[in-house]
Design a protein around this motif. Structure first.
Motif, PDB file in Angstrom:
ATOM      1  N   TYR B  31       0.854  -1.182   0.000  1.00 40.35           N
ATOM      2  CA  TYR B  31       0.000   0.000   0.000  1.00 40.35           C
ATOM      3  C   TYR B  31       0.892   1.235   0.000  1.00 40.35           C
ATOM      4  CZ  TYR B  31      -3.662  -3.279   1.055  1.00 40.35           C
ATOM      5  OH  TYR B  31      -4.530  -4.327   0.975  1.00 40.35           O
ATOM      6  N   TYR B  33       1.239   5.640  -0.480  1.00 40.69           N
ATOM      7  CA  TYR B  33       0.516   6.880  -0.191  1.00 40.69           C
ATOM      8  C   TYR B  33       1.386   8.091  -0.536  1.00 40.69           C
ATOM      9  CZ  TYR B  33      -1.794   3.528   2.947  1.00 40.69           C
ATOM     10  OH  TYR B  33      -2.431   2.423   3.467  1.00 40.69           O
ATOM     11  N   SER B  48      -3.970   7.270  -2.150  1.00 42.34           N
ATOM     12  CA  SER B  48      -3.462   5.953  -1.786  1.00 42.34           C
ATOM     13  C   SER B  48      -3.553   5.039  -3.001  1.00 42.34           C
ATOM     14  CB  SER B  48      -4.230   5.366  -0.596  1.00 42.34           C
ATOM     15  OG  SER B  48      -5.598   5.227  -0.909  1.00 42.34           O
ATOM     16  N   TYR B  50      -3.047   0.881  -4.444  1.00 47.16           N
ATOM     17  CA  TYR B  50      -2.906  -0.534  -4.135  1.00 47.16           C
ATOM     18  C   TYR B  50      -3.234  -1.335  -5.375  1.00 47.16           C
ATOM     19  CZ  TYR B  50      -4.206  -5.166  -2.448  1.00 47.16           C
ATOM     20  OH  TYR B  50      -4.308  -6.524  -2.277  1.00 47.16           O
ATOM     21  N   SER B  55      -6.680   3.782  -4.701  1.00 44.15           N
ATOM     22  CA  SER B  55      -7.706   3.321  -3.767  1.00 44.15           C
ATOM     23  C   SER B  55      -8.566   4.480  -3.275  1.00 44.15           C
ATOM     24  CB  SER B  55      -7.060   2.648  -2.559  1.00 44.15           C
ATOM     25  OG  SER B  55      -6.305   1.526  -2.940  1.00 44.15           O
ATOM     26  N   GLU B  56      -7.901   5.544  -2.891  1.00 40.20           N
ATOM     27  CA  GLU B  56      -8.595   6.736  -2.406  1.00 40.20           C
ATOM     28  C   GLU B  56      -7.826   7.957  -2.869  1.00 40.20           C
ATOM     29  OE1 GLU B  56     -10.204   5.795   1.994  1.00 40.20           O
ATOM     30  OE2 GLU B  56      -8.058   5.458   1.765  1.00 40.20           O
TER      31      GLU B  56
END
Lengths: 115, 114
Positions: B31, B33, B48, B50, B55-56
């Motif tokens: 993961y 960031y 983020s 993945y 992801s976000e």
């Protein structure tokens, strides 16, 4: 959206004094809580974390923090600070429902310990 | 002890130019960031990543920003056309697991847009 408040922007203490840095968050659901430290010229390092269980967590270098759910607080404490604790301290919260957890940081508290 | 590394440590660019900030996460982490900290302000989440996709992302992460993991080792943040307000310290972080998990931060890249 969640937010994190650190009420003390700059704290100055003498060596051997006790430390308590405040951290409050705003979110009604389950949270994961962190304290990070950034020593001068270095990167953010994890001091301690709370996920579940005992609300009093112990971290590295003699630091501890207490999660008080009713007060939405996660204050950092150390009974006797040293000159080497001079750094910036960040409280952070993770509450995402996704698989990756973004951290929401407070504004930081600069701690200066006088020798 | 493995660490997240970032290059360059300081990048100066002209407004409107493209910049690429590079990060090498810890090798068994999955993961990734990016965060940024404008001088005197909070550390803010950007994105983020993945499994080779975002992801976000925050509202800061608009169309001018993109991320990539080009070779299984590096994790890059590209800003297509820099603005003065992009001047900040950019931190990369990585984590081994999803869910409650420590994120390991790199030393940051200070971006100055003139």
């Amino acid at each position: 959206a969640q937010s994190v408040s650190q009420h003390n922007h700059h704290v100055i203490l003498s060596e051997a004094a006790s430390l308590e840095l405040g951290c409050n968050y705003s979110y009604g659901g389950t949270v994961n809580l962190f304290w990070y430290v950034q020593y001068p010229g270095q990167h953010l390092q994890l001091l301690l974390k709370y996920f579940s269980g005992d609300p009093l967590v112990k971290g590295i270098k003699g630091f501890e923090a207490e999660f008080i759910k009713s007060k939405f607080s996660f204050n950092l404490r150390k009974p006797s600070v040293q000159w080497s604790d001079t750094a910036e301290y960040f409280c952070a919260v993770a509450i995402s429902s996704g698989s990756a957890r973004q951290l929401t940081f407070g504004s930081g508290t600069q701690l200066t310990v006088l020798p | 002890e493995p660490e997240v590394t970032q290059t360059p440590s300081h990048q100066v660019t002209q407004m409107g130019q493209e910049v690429i900030l590079r990060c090498v996460p810890i090798s068994n982490h999955l993961y990734f960031y990016w965060y940024r900290q404008i001088l005197g302000q909070k550390v803010e989440f950007l994105v983020s990543f993945y499994n080779n996709e975002i992801s976000e992302k925050s509202e800061i992460f608009d169309d001018q920003f993109s991320v990539e993991r080009p070779d299984g080792s590096n994790f890059t943040l590209k800003i297509r056309s820099t603005k003065l307000e992009d001047s900040a310290m950019y931190f990369c972080a990585s984590g081994r697991l999803a869910g409650p998990n420590e994120q390991f931060f790199g030393p940051g890249t200070r971006l100055t847009v003139l």
